[in-house]
Scaffold this motif. Structure first.
Motif, PDB file in Angstrom:
ATOM      1  N   UNK A  72      93.303 -22.785   0.069  1.00  9.96           N
ATOM      2  CA  UNK A  72      92.257 -22.369   0.996  1.00  9.96           C
ATOM      3  C   UNK A  72      92.719 -21.116   1.722  1.00  9.96           C
ATOM      4  N   UNK A  73      92.032 -20.011   1.498  1.00 10.93           N
ATOM      5  CA  UNK A  73      92.386 -18.767   2.172  1.00 10.93           C
ATOM      6  C   UNK A  73      91.777 -18.772   3.562  1.00 10.93           C
ATOM      7  N   UNK A  74      92.566 -18.418   4.572  1.00  7.10           N
ATOM      8  CA  UNK A  74      92.078 -18.359   5.942  1.00  7.10           C
ATOM      9  C   UNK A  74      92.305 -16.935   6.445  1.00  7.10           C
ATOM     10  N   UNK A  75      91.277 -16.319   6.992  1.00  5.15           N
ATOM     11  CA  UNK A  75      91.375 -14.919   7.411  1.00  5.15           C
ATOM     12  C   UNK A  75      92.541 -14.726   8.372  1.00  5.15           C
ATOM     13  N   UNK A  76      93.370 -13.746   8.050  1.00  7.18           N
ATOM     14  CA  UNK A  76      94.428 -13.353   8.952  1.00  7.18           C
ATOM     15  C   UNK A  76      95.559 -14.356   9.092  1.00  7.18           C
ATOM     16  N   UNK A  77      95.552 -15.388   8.238  1.00  8.35           N
ATOM     17  CA  UNK A  77      96.627 -16.380   8.316  1.00  8.35           C
ATOM     18  C   UNK A  77      97.102 -16.739   6.922  1.00  8.35           C
ATOM     19  N   UNK A  78      98.212 -17.477   6.870  1.00 15.34           N
ATOM     20  CA  UNK A  78      98.741 -17.896   5.574  1.00 15.34           C
ATOM     21  C   UNK A  78      97.774 -18.866   4.908  1.00 15.34           C
ATOM     22  N   UNK A  79      97.787 -18.883   3.585  1.00 14.66           N
ATOM     23  CA  UNK A  79      96.922 -19.794   2.833  1.00 14.66           C
ATOM     24  C   UNK A  79      97.344 -21.229   3.084  1.00 14.66           C
ATOM     25  N   UNK A  80      96.386 -22.147   2.989  1.00 10.08           N
ATOM     26  CA  UNK A  80      96.659 -23.567   3.149  1.00 10.08           C
ATOM     27  C   UNK A  80      96.498 -24.241   1.802  1.00 10.08           C
ATOM     28  N   UNK A  81      97.198 -25.379   1.609  1.00 15.22           N
ATOM     29  CA  UNK A  81      97.135 -26.085   0.334  1.00 15.22           C
ATOM     30  C   UNK A  81      96.768 -27.547   0.543  1.00 15.22           C
ATOM     31  N   UNK A  82      96.229 -28.122  -0.508  1.00 15.80           N
ATOM     32  CA  UNK A  82      95.497 -29.369  -0.397  1.00 15.80           C
ATOM     33  C   UNK A  82      95.499 -30.060  -1.759  1.00 15.80           C
ATOM     34  N   UNK A  83      96.104 -31.253  -1.845  1.00 14.52           N
ATOM     35  CA  UNK A  83      96.019 -31.985  -3.109  1.00 14.52           C
ATOM     36  C   UNK A  83      94.576 -32.391  -3.352  1.00 14.52           C
ATOM     37  N   UNK A  84      94.104 -32.191  -4.569  1.00 15.38           N
ATOM     38  CA  UNK A  84      92.707 -32.518  -4.852  1.00 15.38           C
ATOM     39  C   UNK A  84      92.565 -34.011  -5.059  1.00 15.38           C
ATOM     40  N   UNK A  85      92.183 -34.721  -4.009  1.00 17.60           N
ATOM     41  CA  UNK A  85      91.945 -36.156  -4.161  1.00 17.60           C
ATOM     42  C   UNK A  85      90.455 -36.366  -4.222  1.00 17.60           C
ATOM     43  N   UNK A  86      89.935 -37.049  -3.230  1.00 15.79           N
ATOM     44  CA  UNK A  86      88.489 -37.211  -3.122  1.00 15.79           C
ATOM     45  C   UNK A  86      87.849 -35.845  -2.865  1.00 15.79           C
ATOM     46  N   UNK A  87      86.693 -35.623  -3.397  1.00 14.64           N
ATOM     47  CA  UNK A  87      86.000 -34.358  -3.141  1.00 14.64           C
ATOM     48  C   UNK A  87      85.674 -34.273  -1.654  1.00 14.64           C
ATOM     49  N   UNK A  88      85.768 -33.095  -1.127  1.00 16.23           N
ATOM     50  CA  UNK A  88      85.421 -32.903   0.282  1.00 16.23           C
ATOM     51  C   UNK A  88      85.175 -31.427   0.547  1.00 16.23           C
ATOM     52  N   UNK A  89      84.577 -31.156   1.694  1.00 20.31           N
ATOM     53  CA  UNK A  89      84.395 -29.777   2.130  1.00 20.31           C
ATOM     54  C   UNK A  89      85.452 -29.466   3.179  1.00 20.31           C
ATOM     55  N   UNK A  90      85.463 -28.229   3.650  1.00 21.13           N
ATOM     56  CA  UNK A  90      86.474 -27.836   4.621  1.00 21.13           C
ATOM     57  C   UNK A  90      85.871 -27.271   5.894  1.00 21.13           C
ATOM     58  N   UNK A  91      86.514 -27.610   6.983  1.00 19.61           N
ATOM     59  CA  UNK A  91      86.169 -27.053   8.287  1.00 19.61           C
ATOM     60  C   UNK A  91      87.358 -26.202   8.729  1.00 19.61           C
ATOM     61  N   UNK A  92      87.119 -24.950   9.067  1.00 25.38           N
ATOM     62  CA  UNK A  92      88.202 -24.069   9.506  1.00 25.38           C
ATOM     63  C   UNK A  92      87.976 -23.707  10.961  1.00 25.38           C
ATOM     64  N   UNK A  93      88.984 -23.936  11.790  1.00 25.42           N
ATOM     65  CA  UNK A  93      88.835 -23.668  13.225  1.00 25.42           C
ATOM     66  C   UNK A  93      88.988 -22.176  13.509  1.00 25.42           C
ATOM     67  N   UNK A  94      87.993 -21.618  14.197  1.00 18.81           N
ATOM     68  CA  UNK A  94      88.015 -20.195  14.551  1.00 18.81           C
ATOM     69  C   UNK A  94      89.214 -19.855  15.407  1.00 18.81           C
ATOM     70  N   UNK A  95      89.624 -20.813  16.249  1.00 17.02           N
ATOM     71  CA  UNK A  95      90.697 -20.454  17.174  1.00 17.02           C
ATOM     72  C   UNK A  95      92.084 -20.711  16.610  1.00 17.02           C
ATOM     73  N   UNK A  96      92.340 -21.930  16.124  1.00 13.77           N
ATOM     74  CA  UNK A  96      93.719 -22.237  15.727  1.00 13.77           C
ATOM     75  C   UNK A  96      93.934 -22.106  14.219  1.00 13.77           C
ATOM     76  N   UNK A  97      92.875 -21.922  13.462  1.00 13.15           N
ATOM     77  CA  UNK A  97      93.033 -21.699  12.030  1.00 13.15           C
ATOM     78  C   UNK A  97      93.285 -22.965  11.233  1.00 13.15           C
ATOM     79  N   UNK A  98      93.347 -24.104  11.891  1.00 14.67           N
ATOM     80  CA  UNK A  98      93.587 -25.342  11.148  1.00 14.67           C
ATOM     81  C   UNK A  98      92.417 -25.673  10.234  1.00 14.67           C
ATOM     82  N   UNK A  99      92.764 -26.325   9.132  1.00 13.21           N
ATOM     83  CA  UNK A  99      91.762 -26.696   8.128  1.00 13.21           C
ATOM     84  C   UNK A  99      91.636 -28.212   8.140  1.00 13.21           C
ATOM     85  N   UNK A 100      90.415 -28.712   8.167  1.00 15.32           N
ATOM     86  CA  UNK A 100      90.198 -30.157   8.176  1.00 15.32           C
ATOM     87  C   UNK A 100      89.182 -30.536   7.102  1.00 15.32           C
ATOM     88  N   UNK A 101      89.264 -31.771   6.659  1.00 15.72           N
ATOM     89  CA  UNK A 101      88.337 -32.231   5.621  1.00 15.72           C
ATOM     90  C   UNK A 101      87.023 -32.692   6.225  1.00 15.72           C
TER      91      UNK A 101
END
Lengths: 151, 151
Positions: A72-101
Motif C-alpha cells: 500500500x503506497x502512502x503519500x509522502x511515507x514509506x510503503x506499508x505491507x499486508x498479508x492477503x488474507x480476507x479481502x478488505x479495503x483500506x483506510x489511510x489516516x490523513x494525519x498519522x498515515x496509518x493504514x487500517x482494514x
DNA sequence: TGAAGAATTTAGATTCTATCTAATGTGACA
DNA sequence: TGTCACATTAGATAGAATCTAAATTCTTCA
C-alpha cells in the motif's frame, strides 16, 4: 501461525521457503498493522536469524509479485505491507498515515467503454480521513492531547 | 488556460499568486498526464522564471493542502500530481506506473458500522492493470516490441 | 556422493525522492 | 516608507528503496 501453510503457499508460487522469507511472511500474517519494510526488518531481526535490509526488500518484492502480500503506497511515507488474507479495503489516516482494514464489500466495475483497451486486474477502494485516535485527538482540548498517542 | 481563474482559486485558498505557484498550477491544468514533481519542475523551468526544486515541492504541497491539486502515490515510484477538475477515478499501470483518468461514477460508502469513530473525508477508487500501450506490448511478438514506447 | 548451476543472502554503496535550513527576496498594508 | 508575514532559493540532508558483486545455500542429477 500455520508453518506448513506458509511453506505451501511459498512453494506454490515457486519461492523457496528460506528462513528470512518465512520470517517476513509469518510476521505479516501475525500482525495486521500494515508495517513498513523498515518495521518488518527490525521486528524479524529481533528474533534470531539475522537478515539484511536488502533481503527484506527482496522478499517483500517477491511476495508481492507472487500475490501473497499487498503493498500500500502512502503519500509522502514509506510503503506499508499486508498479508492477503480476507479481502478488505483500506483506510489511510490523513494525519498519522496509518493504514487500517475496512470490511470488504463489492466494488462496481467501470463501464468497459471507459476502460478502452486497458487490461483491468483489480479495483481498489481506499478511504481517507482521520483514524479513531486522530479524530479523538482533534476534539480534545489542547492540554489533554499529549495523553493520546499519535502512533 | 484562464489566468484569472487560477488567480482567483489561489486567492480563494489564501495563497498568493506568485509566478512560480502560478506556473505549477497552470502546467497541471494544461496537462492531464499526471506528471511527477520532477517533471513539473523541469517543464516549468524550461519556460522563463526559474524556480527551485524546493519551491516546486513547497507549492505542490500547498496546492494539495488547499484542495486544488490531488496527489497520487504510486508504489515504488515518485508521486504523481493532478489538477482537480472534473471528478474522476484513476487507473495505474502495473508495468509503466503511468496514471490515467477513468470516467467518474459514484462509489458506495462503507457501512458506518465498519467505520467506527473514524472521520471519513473521501473515498478513492483505483484501478490497476495494464494501460493500453503496455497491454498491446504484451500481445506483440518480441521483435516488434521496440516499436511501442514504454515512456 | 558431489559437482554444477540456480536461487538466495549479504554489507555497503548508490540512487532517487522529498524535505530541511538559513539566508534572501517580495508584496501587502498601515 | 517601515514592517511583517509570506515566498523563494541553493545546497545540505534525510529517508526509502535499489543495486552491486561476492559469498552462501539449495536442488538436481550424473
Amino acid at each position: 501461525m500455520d508453518a506448513e501453510a506458509i511453506k505451501r503457499s511459498l512453494g506454490g508460487s515457486g519461492l523457496r521457503c528460506t528462513p528470512q522469507r518465512y520470517a517476513v511472511m509469518a510476521f505479516l500474517m501475525e500482525h495486521n498493522s500494515h508495517p513498513t519494510a523498515a518495521q518488518i526488518f527490525e521486528a524479524v531481526n529481533r528474533v534470531d536469524p539475522r537478515s539484511s535490509r536488502a533481503t527484506t526488500y527482496n522478499n517483500l518484492r517477491d511476495l508481492v509479485q507472487a500475490g501473497l502480500v499487498r503493498e500500500v503506497a502512502v503519500e509522502g511515507r514509506a510503503a506499508r505491507f499486508d498479508a492477503k488474507g480476507m479481502r478488505h479495503h483500506h483506510f489511510i489516516c490523513d494525519r498519522c498515515g496509518n493504514v487500517e482494514d475496512i470490511e470488504w464489500y463489492d466494488v462496481p466495475r467501470p463501464a468497459s467503454r471507459s476502460l478502452g483497451k486497458r487490461m483491468l486486474r483489480e479495483c481498489e477502494l481506499i478511504f481517507r480521513g482521520l483514524c479513531t485516535k486522530c479524530a479523538l485527538r482533534d476534539t480534545l482540548p489542547v492540554k489533554c492531547r499529549r495523553h493520546v498517542g499519535t502512533r
